[in-house]
Design a protein around this motif. Structure first.
Motif, mmCIF file in Angstrom:
data_model
loop_
_atom_site.group_PDB
_atom_site.id
_atom_site.type_symbol
_atom_site.label_atom_id
_atom_site.label_comp_id
_atom_site.label_asym_id
_atom_site.label_seq_id
_atom_site.Cartn_x
_atom_site.Cartn_y
_atom_site.Cartn_z
ATOM 1 N N ARG A 1 47.005 32.501 38.364
ATOM 2 C CA ARG A 1 47.392 33.161 39.617
ATOM 3 C C ARG A 1 47.380 32.112 40.726
ATOM 4 O O ARG A 1 46.408 31.393 40.896
ATOM 5 N N THR B 1 48.669 49.256 36.941
ATOM 6 C CA THR B 1 47.674 48.614 37.815
ATOM 7 C C THR B 1 48.368 47.749 38.845
ATOM 8 O O THR B 1 47.837 47.481 39.916
ATOM 9 N N SER B 2 49.555 47.250 38.498
ATOM 10 C CA SER B 2 50.391 46.506 39.446
ATOM 11 C C SER B 2 51.818 46.618 38.933
ATOM 12 O O SER B 2 52.042 47.017 37.790
ATOM 13 N N VAL C 1 45.258 47.744 30.641
ATOM 14 C CA VAL C 1 44.275 47.151 31.554
ATOM 15 C C VAL C 1 43.006 47.985 31.686
ATOM 16 O O VAL C 1 41.896 47.471 31.642
ATOM 17 N N SER D 1 40.488 49.573 36.187
ATOM 18 C CA SER D 1 40.688 48.495 37.160
ATOM 19 C C SER D 1 40.769 47.187 36.403
ATOM 20 O O SER D 1 40.547 47.129 35.201
ATOM 21 N N TRP E 1 43.212 43.373 36.223
ATOM 22 C CA TRP E 1 44.553 42.878 36.521
ATOM 23 C C TRP E 1 45.292 42.603 35.229
ATOM 24 O O TRP E 1 44.703 42.458 34.169
ATOM 25 N N SER E 2 46.591 42.586 35.381
ATOM 26 C CA SER E 2 47.457 42.418 34.222
ATOM 27 C C SER E 2 47.654 40.921 33.993
ATOM 28 O O SER E 2 48.430 40.269 34.683
ATOM 29 N N GLY F 1 51.260 46.373 33.175
ATOM 30 C CA GLY F 1 49.813 46.591 33.220
ATOM 31 C C GLY F 1 49.557 48.088 33.300
ATOM 32 O O GLY F 1 49.791 48.707 34.339
ATOM 33 N N LYS G 1 47.606 51.426 33.687
ATOM 34 C CA LYS G 1 46.359 51.951 34.267
ATOM 35 C C LYS G 1 45.953 53.169 33.460
ATOM 36 O O LYS G 1 46.640 54.194 33.459
#
Lengths: 754, 146
Positions: free
Chosen positions: A14, A159-160, A315, A318, A320-321, A343, A345
């Motif tokens: 990231r 999740t995103s 994921v 909570s 992150w992917s 991702g 959830k």
């Protein structure tokens, strides 16, 4: 002069941009290979106290009046606390405080997974606190539960946002390919299971909160706790000199820290909040499960022309992917690549970074696919990899890349194939497999270090970093000793205290050594320059003729040869202080680590038992600071990866979302009896572009290729394609049956053709 | 009856222990022997290993009131040559399991001074190391006499 620049920082794939002040003049890269101290094996400076049981971990802290905490967790995978009454718990003997939803960060009214924390009790003893949980009166409203990641994606419950990537024209290239291989690969949820569970002790002294915590990032804990409590960062002191393992799960404070801080505030007592092993296996984070639908197209000469993948990260509630698609985009030269990563959830415990998150899972899929392509092309898998060697990363040059040298180091192990296969009999089939690895690990700014030379000639390196068990403390001492020209045993490293050292990076993303190491070198160079200035004046010499070697201040002509402690001893109680900072990463370059592993396995085709017999690893992580500690990182990563591959699997009840494998007899990690012969080699070429140290990180790379290499060795031994981790006996037998059926089908076809 | 009398590392101790208290908890919380670690607290990982009359025992699932023999903890083995062997072999990463590993290994080499690899693997299989120092532990035990 201080220069303000804009630069880029990467952690575990990231990226973010940041402002940075660059102060130091760049130092010259040391030559490749072993120096006086750097590049030579050094035993860990803190190993004796750890081995003797003297090292004090967070778990060992006992403060006067310290209370113990138990946490109430949701029995439901998705529910809301309609009503909660803490009063019956507070009335019990020994209970000193209790918190409900909303009273500390992490305690929420909505529980998104079975095991989500909702309330906490502090009491004189842990037994009292735990007993009090039963007295808390809770009324739950159960909510809809989604446990299947495919279901979540169909509902667009992410999740995103999904991440799409494309270069070239995948569809057309695939249509034009001579050979196409497709496969669906699955990896299971695995757990970090550090030996020391997640925990913290919080103690208010005046308006300052002391946090003793088992963490990978003391500075991050400081900032997160300060923000949660609404107090200045310098009112939070975070201490972690020794910690019992993290592997990515301890990058942030977690609810246990916020609970302890709040209960300590309310009770005016020190409060310890520690997860039990069963909580650790439920709620402390995991490497999420993945589903990978992968396609490769190639020309008949082995040139890979198309790579495509649909990646699903299951994921959890909570997390992150992580970049499961990264290896497909980066490992091989291929003009036409298309990936999408979801991702999902779902109502399962949170994902937390786990040793090369995403790339461990994605490399399993990709490197199995590449070997299946090699089989279809009837091509040597190593040759296929060499043929598709990437010379740039998405158009960016590498700061350094020596994967080809890794392949050369691996060749002699790869050449054992005939000998290994010849050991096979009717029951036990032997084979050899390989897999490559690409990953980040270059670290980056900011990170700082101070050095102090006292009048007895001893050196302290002071930095608010942490050594999570990787041996970075010793590596930092080696770097300072090398730069300063003193024996290693004169250098001590003061770390693990946010109030007693400058900022240093988190110990994640294989970043501690490449981030803090150059700062330590710069700080040592600063103090050395001052010592030489003092020597020049004392002895009426020019600075340029003076050096420090093996603890002696020497002149080029040999006339001056004075012990360092004699020179600085002149100053009595004065101290010489130096400071250093990590500079920026090279702009426009890809900073990456590489490696290859060659694995020998034996498979019992009657029972499905798989034994890993030998692993040979060759990695390229730039300069090796401590070959002894580096080998341990490689062995440790491989052993953990063998666990992921063959025995570790977190099981969940798919009806209720409750975790079934909460103890260490159910969640099976490798023991000493599971360890194969491991051979470890390094390219050991400094990365000239990265920093004056030329080192990248090594914590993560060794765990990345092992699963695929084992699966590929199984294919070599048996002809069976395993597509799921862990490779249980059930999966192994399934793959063997499938291979048998395919072989029979081919036989029928060839008879029919005749 | 809640007082226990114990011999730990050659010295006698008297301590208050509620019925049901584990030996690990008594050693760590009442007597201050925090070198004995608790990692799973249910007898699966070996971090809490101590010796009773020279035999390795999981102190987290041993009731304090049931102990009759002489206890040896890591604190009683601090001068054992195995410590140096572990350090030299780099058999210590995070170190949380290491005291238990040393206590188990000390019992092994006391009974079998030159253990084979199979004997080492058999004896040490109950001590989990998540960092994966196992090859180094094996080397340390093989070289424990220098």
């Amino acid at each position: 002069m201080a220069r303000l620049i804009r630069t880029e920082k990467e952690v575990e794939g990231r990226f973010e941009e940041l402002w940075l002040v660059v102060e130091e003049d760049p130092l010259q890269q040391w030559p490749a290979g072993p120096q006086s101290v750097v590049g030579r094996p050094a035993v860990r400076q803190d190993a004796p106290e750890r081995a003797r049981g003297e090292a004090r971990y967070t778990a060992d802290i006992q403060l006067p009046g310290m209370l113990h905490t138990a946490v109430l967790r949701s029995p439901h995978a998705h529910a809301r606390v309609k009503r909660i009454d803490l009063a019956p718990a507070l009335a019990l003997p020994g209970v000193r405080g209790a918190l409900g939803p909303g009273e500390a960060q992490g305690l929420d009214e909505e529980a998104g997974f079975a095991g989500a924390p909702v309330a906490a009790v502090a009491a004189d003893t842990f037994a009292q606190a735990r007993a009090a949980l039963a007295a808390i009166d809770v009324e739950w409203e159960q909510l809809e539960v989604v446990l299947d990641p495919d279901d979540a994606i169909a509902r667009k419950q992410f999740t995103s946002d999904p991440v799409e990537y494309a270069r070239g024209g995948f569809e057309q290239a695939l249509a034009e390919a001579d050979v196409v291989v497709e496969g669906t690969y699955r990896t299971a949820v695995v757990l970090h299971n550090s030996m020391e569970t997640h925990q913290a002790v919080c103690d208010w002294v005046g308006d300052t909160l002391n946090v003793y915590i088992s963490t990978q990032y003391i500075w991050g804990v400081r900032d997160a706790v300060a923000e949660a409590l609404g107090i200045p960062g310098d009112k939070v002191r975070v201490v972690c000199e020794f910690m019992g393992g993290g592997f990515g799960a301890k990058n942030d404070p977690g609810e246990y820290t916020f609970i302890a801080a709040e209960l300590a505030k309310r009770t005016r007592r020190p409060v310890h909040c520690a997860l039990t092993r069963r909580e650790e296996n439920t709620a402390a984070g995991n490497r999420n499960a993945t589903i990978q639908k992968l396609t490769v197209g190639a020309r008949s000469d082995g040139t890979i022309v198309a790579l495509g993948g649909e990646f699903t990260n299951a994921v959890g509630w909570s997390g992150w992917s992580a970049g499961t698609d990264g290896p497909m985009q980066m490992l091989y030269a291929c003009d036409n690549v298309r990936t999408i990563r979801y991702g999902a959830k779902i109502n399962t415990p949170p994902m937390k970074a786990f040793r090369a998150p995403g790339f461990v899972e994605g490399t399993f899929g990709l490197e199995c696919l590449i070997d299946e392509l090699a089989a279809k092309l009837d091509m040597d898998p190593l040759e296929l990899r060499r043929k598709n060697y990437a010379s740039a990363n998405d158009g960016k040059p590498y700061s350094s890349k020596n994967l080809m040298q890794c392949y050369e180091l691996a060749q002699k192990h790869w050449d054992r194939r005939d000998e290994v296969r010849a050991r096979s009999d009717d029951t036990w089939k032997h084979g050899v497999g390989m897999a490559s690895q690409i990953w980040y690990g270059g670290g980056g700014p900011p990170s700082y270090a101070w050095t102090r030379v006292t009048s007895d000639g001893r050196v302290s390196v002071i930095t608010a970093m942490q050594d999570i068990g990787t041996g970075t403390r010793t590596a930092m001492a080696q770097i300072a000793a090398e730069e300063l020209g003193v024996p290693l045993d004169r250098v001590e490293v003061v770390l693990g205290d946010s109030a007693r050292g400058p900022y240093a990076t988190l110990s994640a993303g294989s970043s501690t050594t490449p981030s803090v190491g150059p700062a330590v070198r710069a700080a040592a160079a600063d103090v050395k320059r001052q010592i030489i200035e003092i020597a020049a004046q004392r002895h009426d010499l020019e600075e340029r003729v003076i050096d420090i070697k093996d603890g002696m201040v020497v002149s080029a002509d040999g006339n001056l040869s004075q012990p360092l402690e004699e020179l600085v001893g002149l100053l009595e109680d004065a101290q010489i202080l130096g400071k250093g900072a990590r500079g920026p990463n090279p702009t426009g370059m890809s900073v990456l680590t590489f490696g290859v592993q060659v694995v020998e396995v034996a498979v019992d085709v009657e029972t499905g038992e798989v034994r890993v017999e030998r692993v040979a690893a060759a990695h390229d992580v730039g300069r090796i600071i401590n070959p002894l500690g580096a080998r341990s990182q490689v062995e440790g990563g491989i052993i953990q990866g063998i666990g992921h591959t063959l025995s570790e699997q977190r099981l969940m009840d798919m009806e209720t979302g409750r975790i079934l494998t909460t103890s260490l007899d159910a969640y099976r990690m490798p023991t000493i009896a599971d360890v194969p012969e491991i051979v470890c080699e390094f390219v050991d070429e400094p990365d000239e572009h990265l920093t004056s140290l030329g080192s990248k990180g090594l914590g993560e790379p060794p765990i990345i290729p092992i699963s695929a290499a084992i699966a590929n060795a199984i294919r070599d031994a048996t002809g069976a394609d395993v597509h799921e981790l862990p490779i249980t006996r059930e999966e192994m037998l399934r793959a063997l049956r499938e291979a048998d059926e395919k072989a029979r089908e081919r036989q029928r076809e060839s008879i029919g053709a005749r | 009856m809640s007082d226990v009398l114990l011999t730990v590392n050659g010295q006698s101790y008297s301590a208050y222990a509620p019925v049901g208290m584990s030996l690990a908890q008594l050693l760590r919380e009442e007597l201050g022997f925090t070198g004995t670690k608790i990692a799973c607290n249910e007898g699966h990982c070996g971090a809490c290993t101590v010796q009773i009359d020279g035999v390795p025992v999981l102190s987290c699932i041993t009731l304090a009131h049931n102990v009759t023999g002489e206890i040896t903890t890591i604190e009683g083995l601090r001068d054992h040559p195995l410590i140096e062997a572990f350090v030299e072999a780099d058999a210590v990463q995070c170190g949380f399991c290491t005291p238990g590993q040393v206590v188990s290994a000390a019992a092994l080499v006391a009974a079998t001074p030159d253990p084979t690899v199979d004997q080492i693997r058999h004896q040490m299989a109950g001590n989990i190391c998540r960092c994966g120092t196992y090859p180094r532990i094996e080397e340390a035990i093989q070289k424990w006499r220098g």
